[in-house]
Design a protein around this motif. Structure first.
Motif, mmCIF file in Angstrom:
data_model
loop_
_atom_site.group_PDB
_atom_site.id
_atom_site.type_symbol
_atom_site.label_atom_id
_atom_site.label_comp_id
_atom_site.label_asym_id
_atom_site.label_seq_id
_atom_site.Cartn_x
_atom_site.Cartn_y
_atom_site.Cartn_z
ATOM 1 N N LYS A 150 0.939 -1.283 0.207
ATOM 2 C CA LYS A 150 -0.021 -0.035 0.031
ATOM 3 C C LYS A 150 0.968 1.130 -0.139
ATOM 4 O O LYS A 150 1.655 1.427 0.966
ATOM 5 C CB LYS A 150 -0.917 -0.041 1.209
ATOM 6 N N SER B 104 -3.465 13.876 -4.376
ATOM 7 C CA SER B 104 -4.892 12.880 -4.648
ATOM 8 C C SER B 104 -4.190 12.197 -5.911
ATOM 9 O O SER B 104 -3.790 12.840 -6.787
ATOM 10 C CB SER B 104 -5.856 13.751 -4.967
ATOM 11 N N GLU C 72 -7.247 10.767 -7.246
ATOM 12 C CA GLU C 72 -8.771 10.443 -7.299
ATOM 13 C C GLU C 72 -8.857 10.593 -8.768
ATOM 14 O O GLU C 72 -8.405 11.781 -9.323
ATOM 15 C CB GLU C 72 -9.495 11.325 -6.408
ATOM 16 N N ASN D 253 -3.130 4.891 -2.289
ATOM 17 C CA ASN D 253 -3.835 5.619 -1.580
ATOM 18 C C ASN D 253 -5.150 4.918 -1.405
ATOM 19 O O ASN D 253 -6.425 5.674 -1.089
ATOM 20 C CB ASN D 253 -4.268 7.108 -2.050
ATOM 21 N N ASP D 254 -4.880 3.619 -1.199
ATOM 22 C CA ASP D 254 -6.192 2.844 -0.421
ATOM 23 C C ASP D 254 -7.441 2.424 -1.678
ATOM 24 O O ASP D 254 -8.277 2.140 -1.757
ATOM 25 C CB ASP D 254 -7.012 3.307 0.561
ATOM 26 N N ASN D 255 -7.277 3.143 -2.831
ATOM 27 C CA ASN D 255 -8.296 3.147 -4.022
ATOM 28 C C ASN D 255 -7.804 2.828 -5.537
ATOM 29 O O ASN D 255 -8.690 2.522 -6.173
ATOM 30 C CB ASN D 255 -9.067 4.610 -3.739
ATOM 31 N N LEU D 256 -6.774 2.762 -5.668
ATOM 32 C CA LEU D 256 -6.249 2.453 -7.134
ATOM 33 C C LEU D 256 -5.395 1.276 -6.955
ATOM 34 O O LEU D 256 -4.013 1.482 -6.601
ATOM 35 C CB LEU D 256 -5.478 3.879 -7.569
ATOM 36 N N GLU D 257 -5.767 0.310 -7.549
ATOM 37 C CA GLU D 257 -4.970 -1.014 -7.670
ATOM 38 C C GLU D 257 -4.033 -0.827 -8.788
ATOM 39 O O GLU D 257 -4.907 -0.766 -10.210
ATOM 40 C CB GLU D 257 -5.695 -2.094 -7.605
#
Length: 115
Positions: free
Chosen positions: A16, A22, A24, A75-79
């Protein structure tokens, strides 16, 4: 934009990575570049209009090597599903290739145990 990985946490199945900026709305472009002058790898991210560079500085390399095969999550959201194959490709290209500079090649070969 250059987005630096400034923290890494290792779990049983993933690496991780965290950044101050960001990520996002970004997706992986599936391509890795080398900055041999600054001893870093740049993984390209795309937001549909422009590219950003996810920077892995030399201090992160040993964690990437020691945890090879684990999922890379930003950032916990993009693999990053294509990261490993792209990274292996670039490492194969660097090995013994002095076009990247003798010192850089030596450090990469030592860190990633390339023969």
């Amino acid at each position: 934009m250059r987005i630096y990985v400034n923290e890494i946490k290792i779990t049983d199945d993933s690496i991780k990575c965290y950044t101050e900026e960001s990520t996002e709305g970004l997706q992986e472009a599936g391509q890795m570049l080398v900055d041999s002058d600054n001893y870093s790898f740049a993984y390209i991210l795309d937001n549909g209009q422009s590219y950003s560079y996810l920077i892995f500085v030399q201090e992160t390399w040993s964690m990437l090597h020691e945890n090879k095969g684990k999922k890379i999550i930003i950032n916990d959201n993009l693999e990053l599903e294509q990261f490993e194959s792209e990274f292996n490709y670039i490492l194969d290209n660097i090995q013994g290739n002095l076009n990247y500079g003798k010192e850089f090649v030596s450090v990469v070969e030592d860190t990633f145990e390339l023969e």
